[in-house]
Enzyme design. Sequence first.
Site, PDB file in Angstrom:
ATOM      1  CG  LEU A  92      -1.946  -1.096   1.348  1.00  0.00           C
ATOM      2  CD1 LEU A  92      -2.522  -1.133   2.749  1.00  0.00           C
ATOM      3  CD2 LEU A  92      -3.055  -0.874   0.326  1.00  0.00           C
ATOM      4  N   GLY A  93       2.011   1.130   0.656  1.00  0.00           N
ATOM      5  CA  GLY A  93       2.941   2.250   0.734  1.00  0.00           C
ATOM      6  C   GLY A  93       4.312   1.731   1.113  1.00  0.00           C
ATOM      7  CB  ALA A  94       7.342   1.267  -0.262  1.00  0.00           C
ATOM      8  CG  LEU A 104      12.770   3.890   8.633  1.00  0.00           C
ATOM      9  CD1 LEU A 104      12.346   4.326  10.028  1.00  0.00           C
ATOM     10  CD2 LEU A 104      14.259   3.639   8.585  1.00  0.00           C
ATOM     11  CB  ALA A 105       8.667  -0.346   7.338  1.00  0.00           C
ATOM     12  CG  ASP A 127       6.627  11.717   9.730  1.00  0.00           C
ATOM     13  OD1 ASP A 127       6.795  12.769   9.085  1.00  0.00           O
ATOM     14  OD2 ASP A 127       7.000  10.604   9.333  1.00  0.00           O
TER      15      ASP A 127
END
Length: 397
Positions: free
Chosen positions: A28-30, A33-34, A182
């Site tokens: 879904l998202g990159a 860090l992860a 954030d």
Amino acid sequence: MQEVQQVIREDLGKEIPDLFLSFDDTPLGAASLAQVHKAVLHDGRTVAVKVQHPKVQAQSSKDILLMEVLVLAVKQLFPNFEFMWLVDEAKKSLPLELDFLNEGKNAEKVARMLKHFDFLKVPQIYWELSTKRVLLMEFVEGGQVNDRAYMEKNQIDVNEISSHLGKMYSEMIFVNGFVHCDPHPGNVLVRKHPDTGKAEIVLLDHGLYQVLTEEFRLDYCHLWQSLIWTNMERVKEYSQRLGAAELYPLFACMLTARSWDSVKRGISQAPATATEDSEIRGNAASYLPEISQLLNHVPRQMLLILKTNDLLRSIETTLGTRSSASSFLNMSRCCIRALAEHRKRDACSFFRRIQISFSEAFSLWQINLHELLLRVKGLRLVCCISTLLGWLTRAPH
């Protein structure tokens, strides 16, 4: 996917098919860090699975060392370059961000602290399948907080969302001293609640929080109160208490993203204009040495607060709701409550606590009255414009 499978196998002791009914290969998202994958557990629950890149833990210490060497090299070439604080902050924050169990605890803590906000949704953490490198959360869909098209399509009021966002972060900063640092659009989603249909903010990625000391939080409260109500003597006093020294006018401009003239006139009197924004951008380069010096001397807690302020301001700018009087008044309410709570804790008698409570209630009533007057003034202006337009359309040409 091989690396994702490796981390899940090492941390949870099972293969993906043993843990999940389905698991989407495409994230879904990159990020650095992860990355996050959508999956369905065997009991039917849809979850978001956050998986840390396997080499990040080992590589992070080398990255910080390289950052330190580069910053020192630049410092040798440009003596006015005062950015060693970047390295210091990375050394402190990166290990915390790499521990997903810490992120889960932060998520639960902020959900408890802000449970009185019915517009806030923090996804539930599933601890039975979470480790330092794998975090399992409730899956929640929504549009990014800066996506006006999504909000219009789903009939979500941008002013309501902007107000909710301001209330939420004011509560974190001024009242609780525990701040999500954030709030970029990928970490703040909006949606219509599936049951009530009310607009909701979904807060994601709880790896980076700033814990404010009591002294810092109260000084920051006093400073914003002084900025909102244009008490320039106290703006100077509390800016200097926060490390700004004689650069307090620059500090006030950095906090508010307004020119010094606007700060002196009152930041709640009028929103920022395109001309003012252009002026600020033009002056920023010429004041870079002073900005660098200031950032090097303010408390370390201030650095992430400044980052948070800028991200929130960017969202407000995109939504077209920046610097509204309402947002400043909501901040002022939180400051009043925080300062009153502190005084009540230090009060030596029941009678004194009653006095403080009455003073708090009166100050909040004054803000409510001021906000009402602003709305009435705005409605009168709208009525006058409507009347004028009506007269012009009826007038003979």
